[in-house]
Scaffold this active site. Structure first.
Site, short mmCIF file in Angstrom:
data_model
loop_
_atom_site.label_atom_id
_atom_site.label_comp_id
_atom_site.label_asym_id
_atom_site.label_seq_id
_atom_site.Cartn_x
_atom_site.Cartn_y
_atom_site.Cartn_z
N GLU A 107 0.84 -1.18 0.00
CA GLU A 107 0.00 0.00 0.00
C GLU A 107 0.89 1.25 0.00
OE1 GLU A 107 -1.48 0.71 3.84
OE2 GLU A 107 -2.87 2.28 3.22
N ASP A 113 -0.18 -1.04 6.28
CA ASP A 113 0.04 -0.50 7.62
C ASP A 113 -0.83 -1.21 8.66
OD1 ASP A 113 1.85 1.26 6.65
OD2 ASP A 113 0.43 2.92 6.46
N ASP A 152 -6.66 2.30 8.05
CA ASP A 152 -6.59 2.34 6.59
C ASP A 152 -5.95 1.08 6.03
OD1 ASP A 152 -7.83 4.74 6.43
OD2 ASP A 152 -5.98 5.93 6.25
N ASP A 172 -2.72 0.06 10.70
CA ASP A 172 -3.77 0.97 11.20
C ASP A 172 -5.09 0.70 10.48
OD1 ASP A 172 -3.38 1.90 8.69
OD2 ASP A 172 -2.58 3.85 9.27
#
Ligand code: TSJ
Length: 642
Positions: free
Chosen positions: A427, A500, A504, A502
Site C-alpha cells: 500500500e 500498515d 486504513d 492501522d
C-alpha cells in the site's frame, strides 16, 4: 495366579493398540494438533449428541468451557446404553469410548454416521487424545460413571446414584503433551454451534465460557432451521424477495434447501452432508445447480420473459446474488477432494435435481412476482457477463499490442522458480519505494498500489477487468479471475499483502482479501495468500542491537527480558511505527521481508461462512456492523487462521 487378574484379553489389547496408534499419529485422525485439531475434539463429542437429536430423542445440548480448558458437554438424550456388549464383554458405553470407530455401530440405527474424514472418527479418538475423560450417564433410573486417562479405562462403568432423568455428560481435558495449545476460542466454537443449530431445526445449543476474565454465554435455537440460516447470512444484504424459498424432501435421502436472492453480485451457496460443511461441494451441489439452471430457463421461456432466439441463461447468471444452504443426509457418504469435503456419491446428483425441479417450478408458478424479480436480475447479469467478455478481450488485445502482460508498476523478481517467488502487494508509493530498495530482487517482486480501492462486493466482473487498481493485481498473479482462474498459471508461490497496521491498512487488506475471496478463491484455498506483519515498535539503546516488537505482548516480554538484564525502561527509547513509510529500506527488509525474521500470516479459507459474514459485514451498506468490524479486525486475522 493373582498376577493375571489385571491382564487384558485379546480384544482389549487390540483396543489399546488402536488408541496408541491415535496418540502416535493424531494428525491422521483429527487433521492436526494445532488449535484447529483441539476444536475438533469438541465437535466430535457434540456430534454424538446431535445424532441423538436427529434420532428424535434429544432437544438440548449444553457446552461449557470450564476453568483450565476443561470441556463439558451435556445432553438430554436417552443416555448411552449401559448394558454389556456381547462381543467385548464390557458395557456398551465403555465400548464407544475405547474402540476405534465404534461410534454408531451398536444400539440400532443411530442415524447418519460419517465414515472417514475429520468428523465421525468417534469419541474414542477424543478419549485417546485427552489427559482424562469422565463420562456420566443417566438412564434406567440410575446415574452411571466411568473414567479414562489417555484412552485407558481407570474406572469401569459403575452406578453412582439414582436418577429419573436421562442424558449423557462428558467432561474432558485435552492432552497438553499432544496439542500445541489448549486455549479454546469461544468465537470459533460459537460459530460452529450456531451452524449446528441452524442445521437441526428446533435443537437448542448453549455454549458458555467460564474461564476467568472470559465469561461469556450464547444460546442458539432456530425454529426456522435453514430458513433462519439464510436470513442470517443475508442480514446485511438487500433481499429481492421477502421470504427465503424452502424445499424439503423427507424419506430415504432427506433433502433440505433454503434460498434467497439479494441485490449482491456474488454467489453464496453452502452445502452440507450429514451436517458436515462440504466446502468443496460435490454431487449434491451439482444436482442443485443443474436444477436451478433448468427450472429458471424453462420458466423464462414458457412465460415469454426470455425469447427462444435469446438462447439460455447460463448457470452463473442464474446464481448471481443467490444465498442458499443445502443440507442432505446420505447413508454412506464418499468424501473426496483435497480436504475430503467434496461429496462423491454419483446417485445423489439426480436425486437432488429431481427434488428441486418439482418444488422450485411449483414455487415459481405460484409466486410469479418473485420469479419475475429474480429473472430480471439474471438477465441483467447475463448482459453484464457479455460486457465483461468484451472488456476482457479489450484488455487482452491491448496487452498483445504492448507486447507485455505485466503491469508497469510491478518490479518483478529474477528467479524462474515459481515456488520460491513472492509478490508483495504494498500500500502506498513511498512504502512501495522502500520495499523495492529493501527486497531481495532475486525472488521478491513488488507491486505498489495506491489510492482508493474498488469495492468488489459492489461491482461486477466487467468493472474488475477494467479497474486500474485491480487489473495490475490480476496481471501480476497471472492466472485470470472468476471461472477463468487457473491456479496452475500463478506466477508466485506467495502473494503477500503488506499494509500498515492501522485502520486504513486494515481496510485495504480486507478489500484485497475480499477480491481474492470472490475472484481467486483457489488462491486462498491453496494457501498462497499471506499477510505481512510489520513491527509495531522499535526498542533501542546505545550499545544494544535494535529490538523490534510485533505485538503489545512482544513489547511487554521485551521489557521484562531487558529488566532481567538490569536495564530499566527509562534507559530504552521506544519508537512506535505508525506506518510502513516510517521504515527505511534496510529496516523494512530486516523486520518485514527477510524470511529469517519476518512474520507471515497465512490466510486460510476453511470457514467460508465466517469469512463471508465478515466480508459482507464490512462491505455491506450498513454502517454499524462495519464500525464494529474494524474495531475487531486484528482478531479477524487470527480467526481466519483457525
Ligand atoms: F460418545 C460420547 F461419549 F462421546 C457421547 C455420546 C458424548 C455425548 C456428550 C453424548 C453422547 C450421546 C450418545 N448422547 N446420546 C447418545 N445416545 C446413544 O448413544 C444411544 C442411546 C440409546 C440407544 C438405543 O437404541 O436405545 C442408542 C444410542 C446410540
Amino acid at each position: 495366579m493373582e498376577k493375571f487378574e489385571h491382564s487384558y484379553n485379546a480384544e482389549q489389547i487390540q483396543v489399546l493398540e488402536g488408541l496408541e496408534a491415535v496418540r502416535k499419529r493424531p494428525g491422521m485422525y483429527i487433521g492436526s494438533v494445532s488449535v484447529r485439531g483441539l476444536h475438533h475434539l469438541v465437535y466430535e463429542i457434540v456430534d454424538n449428541s446431535v445424532d441423538e437429536a436427529l434420532a428424535g430423542y434429544c432437544t438440548e445440548i449444553n457446552v461449557t468451557i470450564e476453568e483450565g480448558n476443561i470441556i463439558k458437554v451435556v445432553d438430554n438424550g436417552r443416555g448411552i446404553p449401559v448394558d454389556i456388549h456381547p462381543k467385548t464383554h464390557i458395557s456398551a458405553a465403555e465400548t464407544v469410548y475405547t474402540v476405534l470407530h465404534a461410534g454408531g455401530k451398536f444400539g440400532g440405527d443411530s442415524g447418519y454416521k460419517v465414515s472417514g474424514g475429520l468428523h465421525g472418527v468417534g469419541s474414542s479418538v477424543v478419549n485417546a487424545l485427552s489427559k482424562w475423560t469422565e463420562v456420566t450417564i443417566q438412564r434406567d433410573g440410575g446415574i452411571f460413571q466411568m473414567k479414562f486417562e489417555r484412552g485407558k479405562t481407570v474406572e469401569s462403568l459403575k452406578k453412582i446414584g439414582e436418577s429419573n432423568k436421562t442424558g449423557t455428560t462428558v467432561r474432558f481435558l485435552a492432552d497438553d503433551t499432544i496439542f500445541e495449545t489448549l486455549e479454546y476460542e469461544f468465537d470459533v466454537l460459537e460459530n460452529r454451534f450456531r451452524e449446528m443449530a441452524f442445521l437441526t431445526k428446533g435443537l437448542k445449543i448453549t455454549i458458555e465460557d467460564k474461564r476467568e476474565g472470559k465469561e461469556k454465554k450464547s444460546e442458539f435455537c432456530f425454529e426456522g432451521g435453514l430458513i433462519s440460516f439464510v436470513e442470517y447470512l443475508n442480514k446485511n444484504k438487500e433481499a429481492l424477495h421477502q421470504k427465503p424459498i424452502y424445499i424439503e424432501k423427507k424419506g430415504e435421502f432427506p433433502i433440505e434447501i433454503a434460498l434467497q436472492y439479494t441485490t449482491a453480485y456474488s454467489e453464496n451457496i453452502y452445502s452440507f452432508v450429514n451436517n458436515i460443511n462440504t466446502i468443496e461441494g460435490g454431487t449434491h451441489l451439482e444436482g442443485f445447480k443443474r436444477s436451478l439452471t433448468k427450472v429458471f430457463n424453462d420458466y423464462a421461456k414458457s412465460h415469454n420473459i426470455l425469447k427462444e432466439k435469446d438462447g439460455n441463461l447460463l448457470g452463473d447468471d442464474i446464481r448471481e446474488g443467490i444465498t442458499a444452504v443445502i443440507s442432505v443426509k446420505v447413508k454412506e457418504p464418499q468424501f473426496e477432494g483435497q480436504t475430503k469435503t467434496k461429496l462423491g456419491n454419483s446417485e445423489v446428483t439426480g436425486i437432488v435435481q429431481t427434488a428441486v425441479n418439482d418444488s422450485l417450478s411449483n414455487f415459481l408458478e405460484e409466486n410469479p412476482q418473485v420469479a419475475k424479480a429474480i429473472l430480471e436480475k439474471c438477465i441483467s447479469a447475463s448482459r453484464a457477463r457479455e460486457a465483461a467478455r468484451k472488456a476482457r478481450e479489450l484488455v487482452r488485445r491491448k496487452n498483445a499490442l504492448e507486447n507485455t502482460t505485466l503491469p508497469g508498476k510491478l518490479a518483478d523478481c529474477s528467479s524462474n522458480n515459481r515456488d520460491e517467488c513472492e509478490v508483495y502487494i504494498v500500500e502506498g508509493d513511498s512504502a512501495g519505494g522502500s520495499a523495492k530498495q529493501g527486497r531481495d530482487r532475486r525472488f521478491q517482486a513488488i507491486l505498489p498500489l495506491w489510492g482508493k480501492m474498488l469495492n468488489v462486493e459492489k461491482a461486477r466482473a466487467d468493472k474488475i477487468y477494467g479497474n486500474d487498481k485491480l487489473n495490475p493485481v490480476i496481471l501480476a498473479v497471472g492466472a485470470g479471475i472468476g471461472n477463468d482462474f487457473d491456479i496452475t498459471k500463478i506466477r508466485y508461490g506467495k502473494v503477500i499483502i503488506m499494509a500498515d497496521a492501522d485502520v486504513d491498512g486494515s481496510h485495504i487488506r480486507t478489500l484485497l482479501l475480499t477480491f481474492f475471496f470472490r475472484y481467486m478463491r483457489p488462491l486462498i484455498e491453496n494457501g498462497n495468500v499471506y499477510l505481512a506483519q510489520p513491527p509495531l515498535y522499535k526498542l533501542s539503546k546505545k550499545g544494544m542491537e535494535d529490538k523490534y516488537c510485533y505485538t503489545d505482548d512482544d513489547l511487554n516480554k521485551a521489557y521484562k527480558e531487558l529488566e532481567e538484564k538490569g536495564i530499566a525502561r527509562e534507559q530504552i527509547s521506544i519508537q512506535r511505527y505508525k506506518g510502513l513509510g516510517e521504515m527505511n529500506p534496510e529496516q523494512l527488509w530486516e523486520t518485514t521481508m527477510n524470511p529469517e525474521n519476518r512474520i507471515l500470516i497465512q490466510v486460510t479459507m476453511d470457514d467460508a461462512i465466517k469469512a463471508d459474514e465478515i466480508f459482507t459485514t464490512l462491505m455491506g451498506d450498513e454502517v454499524e456492523p462495519r464500525r464494529d468490524f474494524i474495531i475487531k479486525n486484528s482478531k479477524f486475522v487470527r480467526n481466519l487462521d483457525i
